[in-house]
Enzyme design. Sequence first.
Site, short mmCIF file in Angstrom:
data_model
loop_
_atom_site.label_atom_id
_atom_site.label_comp_id
_atom_site.label_asym_id
_atom_site.label_seq_id
_atom_site.Cartn_x
_atom_site.Cartn_y
_atom_site.Cartn_z
N CYS A 86 0.76 -0.87 0.21
CA CYS A 86 -0.45 -0.35 0.31
C CYS A 86 0.90 0.75 -0.27
O CYS A 86 1.64 1.40 0.71
CB CYS A 86 -0.79 0.49 1.30
N ARG B 24 3.85 -0.12 -4.71
CA ARG B 24 3.85 -0.60 -3.08
C ARG B 24 2.57 -1.41 -3.64
O ARG B 24 2.55 -2.29 -2.20
CB ARG B 24 3.78 0.10 -1.97
N TRP C 11 -2.59 -2.47 -1.61
CA TRP C 11 -2.84 -4.17 -1.69
C TRP C 11 -3.14 -4.87 -0.61
O TRP C 11 -2.93 -5.10 0.58
CB TRP C 11 -0.97 -4.17 -1.50
N ASN D 290 -1.97 2.40 5.34
CA ASN D 290 -1.27 0.94 5.30
C ASN D 290 -0.43 1.02 6.63
O ASN D 290 0.68 1.34 7.94
CB ASN D 290 0.66 2.12 4.22
N GLY D 291 -1.02 -0.71 6.43
CA GLY D 291 -0.34 -1.76 7.54
C GLY D 291 -1.70 -2.28 8.13
O GLY D 291 -2.55 -2.62 6.87
N GLU E 12 17.58 -18.20 -6.29
CA GLU E 12 17.21 -17.10 -6.78
C GLU E 12 17.00 -16.72 -8.30
O GLU E 12 16.13 -15.98 -8.74
CB GLU E 12 18.66 -16.30 -6.64
N LYS F 254 13.19 -15.96 -9.66
CA LYS F 254 12.87 -14.86 -10.31
C LYS F 254 11.51 -15.00 -12.22
O LYS F 254 11.25 -14.43 -11.70
CB LYS F 254 14.06 -13.92 -11.20
N GLU G 154 7.58 -15.71 -10.08
CA GLU G 154 7.44 -14.21 -9.21
C GLU G 154 6.57 -12.89 -10.87
O GLU G 154 5.82 -12.74 -10.51
CB GLU G 154 8.16 -13.62 -8.24
N HIS H 269 17.51 -37.23 -6.16
CA HIS H 269 17.04 -37.99 -4.32
C HIS H 269 15.30 -37.95 -4.90
O HIS H 269 14.65 -37.32 -3.75
CB HIS H 269 17.46 -37.16 -3.08
N LYS I 126 6.02 -4.81 -3.65
CA LYS I 126 7.32 -4.31 -3.59
C LYS I 126 7.73 -4.14 -1.88
O LYS I 126 9.23 -5.22 -1.78
CB LYS I 126 7.76 -2.66 -4.33
C1 F6R Z 1 12.11 -11.46 -4.96
C2 F6R Z 1 11.28 -10.18 -4.23
C3 F6R Z 1 11.32 -10.15 -2.01
C4 F6R Z 1 12.22 -9.31 -1.26
C5 F6R Z 1 11.46 -9.85 0.02
C6 F6R Z 1 12.37 -9.12 1.60
O1 F6R Z 1 12.65 -10.30 -6.10
O2 F6R Z 1 12.87 -8.80 -4.43
O3 F6R Z 1 11.20 -11.71 -2.23
O4 F6R Z 1 13.73 -9.99 -1.39
O5 F6R Z 1 10.53 -9.06 0.09
O6 F6R Z 1 12.91 -7.83 0.77
P1 F6R Z 1 13.40 -6.84 1.22
O7 F6R Z 1 14.79 -6.88 1.05
O8 F6R Z 1 12.89 -5.07 1.25
O9 F6R Z 1 13.58 -7.32 2.89
#
Ligand code: F6R
Length: 622
Positions: free
Chosen positions: A2, A27, A74, A100-101, A495, A499, A502, A518, A617
């Site tokens: 949010c 956000r 969100w 937001n929260g 990772e 990527k 997501e 396994h 984000k």
């Molecule tokens: C994946 C991604 C998330 C963040 C996770 C932690 O691309 O962006 O998995 O890495 O939500 O976020 P931060 O680093 O802001 O604590």
Amino acid sequence: MCGIVAYLGQKTAQPILIEGLKRLEYRGYDSAGVALLSNGVIKIKKTSGRIAALEAILDKPQANETLGLGHTRWATHGVPNQINAHPHADYTGKIAVVHNGIIENYSTLKTWLQNEGVTFVSDTDTEVIANLIGYFYEKCDAGERTRKPQGQNRFEWAVQRALQEVHGTYGLGILCADCPDMFIGAKKGSPLILGVSEGEYILASDAAAIIEHTAKALYLSDNEMVIVTADGFHTKTIDNIAVTKSLENIEFSLEQIELGSFKHHMLKEIFEQPKALTTCMGGRIDPQNDRIHLGGVNDYLRAMTHIKRLIITACGTAFHAGLVGEFLFEQMARIITETEYASEFRYRNPIIEDGTTVIAISQSGETADTLAAVEQAKERGATVLGIVNVVGSSIARATDAGVYLHAGPEIGVASTKAFTAQVAVLTMLAIELSRRRLVSSDEATRYIKELAKIPDKISQILKQSEHIRTIAQANINQNNWLFLGRGINYPVALEGALKLKEISYIHAEGLPAAEMKHGPIALIVDGMPAVFIATNGPQYDKIIGNICEVRARKGKTIIVATEGNDHIKPYADYLITVPDAPELLQPMLTVIPLQLMAYHAAVLRGHDVDKPRNLAKSVTVE
Ligand code: F6R
């Protein structure tokens, strides 16, 4: 999660709110709304969907409407529809709130208010705040329990009284129809910043919505509120104790958050990595003198030289950087290291003995689970260091000391440049600790020199973007992918899979290559892509064996290998190369092709790369 924005000034508020919401849209983007104060009446327009959908239903901006709120959501409580979208008005129509929260005791408060005759229209926790403020505003001075201190503004008092009842987290912007030149912001657990320029105030969840107007900002702390009027602003705790705060400089520029010639923020941020790492390491590595200077943690390094154990805690991509860090601290500095998901660490009653240091990693510095893990570790007496990108963020403030990434703002929801910068900081810390622990000073010298070359090597890899796009194109109809690596490249495989999942919504699994036999090898069918990280290193021959196992079952091998390695060609259906580097420094290189692969796959599948479905984000809720 949010984005909130509020404006008070001489300009027409609506376009400023919309511009701010667009900057905060990363956000959250499932519904949006604005509230404007117009001739003593609060006008609310809101809708499900993105800011563009909101713009389509807005009235023509009015020059006399110079005060307002905006929100991009969100969803947590209640589906993303028009009724649940913010702003929320109270039952009297006098108060409007953006939030937001999460309000944890909303259901108790809602029942109590309903028993008092208050009606609700939405399923959200936020409406409880609006109605509580409205309730105290209406009942002000009506009885002993609602007696306001003499001289205090009634709106301000009602906000304080309401927030004293609330448990949970909030970043709030609040309007009152009776106060034409005033808004209130309040913070607990969710970020909130007030931008201040000549006769103009803009409150927002992050600096991206403010920087266009001013670089001077006030960062609120938890349990604080800011009361903004046409004559200025003042800050207080929600218990009515005055707080003096000074304005700080917002560190980044508008250019850094704009797309420029790139189609997406994610692609821009992938390509920014050479520069981001140069800035991150600038002034910190000194290859001439064989030194590493990490000013933020300098006072702690001496004590860390003797620590027994390191715990790294983080979420998502930052967790994967932490796993790389585990290899670095163990291999370079011989410190026992464990990396834990912050969401698990906080609830597992962790054992923190004397001599344990905890490192929290976070791009945003606002991730609720990571912040809670920091608090948990501090309560148990650990020294807690932060590796954070956003300056002044909650995790940066909560930790004892730390190292900022200085990677510049990351807007794309999928984290890219933050990952490589996190690994760069972990590497610098591990090298410095290895030197101080006298593990091997020759090795430290070599690593410092090699680290300085990493940005140029990343630039080399980025030149293969088009080649990687053609590989993504050739495999775009495959719905299951594997990512496999060994040793320090295993977290990179995790990772790469994250990527792809997501942003392209393709199912992918990251695995240590040897684990495949396994169980997961049962998944391999004709044409299934298996991305191997098979760069030069002690386990190279072993991974060739794993590659053969996939090929024998007709899987398609996409191999990331070291430049100049001709031996691997017969094993690869598709080959991507990275420049040679010591094994422990390879993750900053091997992750780049995987970021590009995910990006191109998502674009080819027609997805909105910067705003993937169901994501936001910064995850400021549990
Ligand atoms: C994946 C991604 C998330 C963040 C996770 C932690 O691309 O962006 O998995 O890495 O939500 O976020 P931060 O680093 O802001 O604590």
